[in-house]
Design a protein around this motif. Structure first.
Motif, PDB file in Angstrom:
ATOM      1  N   HIS A   1     -22.548  -4.053   3.850  1.00 52.32           N
ATOM      2  CA  HIS A   1     -23.826  -4.613   4.308  1.00 52.32           C
ATOM      3  C   HIS A   1     -24.823  -3.502   4.637  1.00 52.32           C
ATOM      4  CE1 HIS A   1     -25.807  -8.352   5.813  1.00 52.32           C
ATOM      5  NE2 HIS A   1     -26.577  -7.462   6.382  1.00 52.32           N
TER       6      HIS A   1
ATOM      7  N   LEU B   1     -27.573  -6.766  10.265  1.00 56.86           N
ATOM      8  CA  LEU B   1     -26.220  -7.320  10.386  1.00 56.86           C
ATOM      9  C   LEU B   1     -26.276  -8.693  11.051  1.00 56.86           C
ATOM     10  CD1 LEU B   1     -24.217  -4.186  11.632  1.00 56.86           C
ATOM     11  CD2 LEU B   1     -24.292  -5.111   9.311  1.00 56.86           C
TER      12      LEU B   1
ATOM     13  N   GLN C   1     -21.119  -9.659  12.740  1.00 53.67           N
ATOM     14  CA  GLN C   1     -20.934  -8.273  12.326  1.00 53.67           C
ATOM     15  C   GLN C   1     -21.327  -7.310  13.443  1.00 53.67           C
ATOM     16  OE1 GLN C   1     -23.420  -8.504   8.847  1.00 53.67           O
ATOM     17  NE2 GLN C   1     -21.662  -8.628   7.447  1.00 53.67           N
TER      18      GLN C   1
ATOM     19  N   VAL D   1     -18.968  -4.525  15.297  1.00 49.81           N
ATOM     20  CA  VAL D   1     -19.328  -3.107  15.418  1.00 49.81           C
ATOM     21  C   VAL D   1     -19.266  -2.667  16.878  1.00 49.81           C
ATOM     22  CG1 VAL D   1     -21.238  -1.451  15.179  1.00 49.81           C
ATOM     23  CG2 VAL D   1     -20.713  -3.034  13.314  1.00 49.81           C
TER      24      VAL D   1
ATOM     25  N   VAL E   1     -19.007  -4.752   6.833  1.00 51.02           N
ATOM     26  CA  VAL E   1     -20.108  -4.083   7.530  1.00 51.02           C
ATOM     27  C   VAL E   1     -20.563  -2.863   6.735  1.00 51.02           C
ATOM     28  CG1 VAL E   1     -20.693  -2.720   9.592  1.00 51.02           C
ATOM     29  CG2 VAL E   1     -19.538  -4.920   9.846  1.00 51.02           C
TER      30      VAL E   1
END
Length: 121
Positions: A83, A41, A45, A49, A80
């Motif tokens: 990803h 990430l 990102q 998170v 996310v």
């Protein structure tokens, strides 16, 4: 401590973790190890998170903490999820009554659209 380089600086190929080292007892382990997709990430990102987890997934709290709108929180969460190799569900597949009300509060849905979503359940 530096972040693990995941791409080769010379050719941009994926790097492999092949050695681990204990700084206390100097033990070394060699092999081919996988790394979590979370390590791939971006910094933005990862920050998202961390905030999302800190807020226990409460989107309103994430909005307040990051100073962004509901749709932006959902978009970043979807980014996310993608990803990490998953496919986020479409809003209509995961929409709840609360989602419809929040979207109405943010001006994303009209009153009629909100009622329709609430009726469909």
């Amino acid at each position: 401590m530096s972040k693990v380089p995941l791409r080769c600086p010379a050719c941009d190929s994926a790097m492999q973790v092949t050695q681990l080292h204990c700084p206390v007892c100097d033990t070394q382990v060699q092999g081919h190890f996988t790394v979590s997709p979370i390590l791939h990430l971006t910094a933005q990102q990862l920050h998202f998170v961390e905030v999302f987890l800190k807020c226990r997934g409460n989107i309103r709290e994430v909005e307040r903490e990051l100073g962004i709108s509901y749709p932006t929180v959902r978009a970043r969460l979807d980014e996310v999820i993608q990803h990490l190799g998953y496919h986020p569900s479409k809003p209509e597949e995961s929409s709840t009554g609360l989602d419809a009300i929040v979207q109405f509060e943010h001006g994303e849905l009209s009153f009629e659209e909100t009622l329709e979503k609430l009726r469909k359940g």
